[in-house]
Design a protein around this motif. Structure first.
Motif: not given
Length: 137
Positions: A11-26
């Motif tokens: 779940q932690g890895v998923h949270w980091i993955d989604v957070s990074v991807q959404t920030r990269l998309m703005g």
């Protein structure tokens, strides 16, 4: 207990993955939904395998870079040793050339002295011939 830890890790890895991807998309402050246990475990396993492969690749790159650097350093050291040897050879040849030049100058002076002595002997010989031929006629 280990299944719960793995799920939390996933779940932690998923949270980091989604957070990074959404920030990269703005996007900012995007809500990250929890995965069900099976998807979380699959995602965690995928992350671990990718992490392992990328780490292995990075390790191989680092190893190759270090090996190549060491090889270049060894070549550079060999070039420096060869260059120093060539400089020493040049110094030896310069000294030999100076010694040879000195020897040639000394021999040239000796030849000039011998030529003068030969000229004196020719003059004496001519005088002896002239005095002998003039007195005997």
């Amino acid at each position: 207990s280990s299944g719960i830890n793995a799920e939390y890790g996933a779940q932690g890895v998923h949270w980091i993955d989604v957070s990074v991807q959404t920030r990269l998309m703005g996007a900012r402050n995007a809500k990250v939904y929890k995965l069900n246990e099976q998807v979380a475990l699959e995602s965690g396993a995928e992350f671990i395998s990718e992490f392992f492969l990328y780490s292995l690749g990075a390790g191989l790159l680092l190893w190759e870079y270090t090996r190549s650097s060491n090889k270049e350093e060894a070549k550079e050291a060999a070039r420096k040793v060869e260059l120093e040897g060539l400089r020493t050879d040049i110094d030896v040849l310069k000294r030999a050339a100076l010694d040879t030049e000195f020897t040639v100058d000394r021999q040239a002076a000796e030849i000039r002295g011998l030529e003068r002595q030969l000229g004196v002997l020719h003059t004496k010989l001519d005088k002896l011939k002239n005095s002998g031929s003039g007195g005997g006629d």
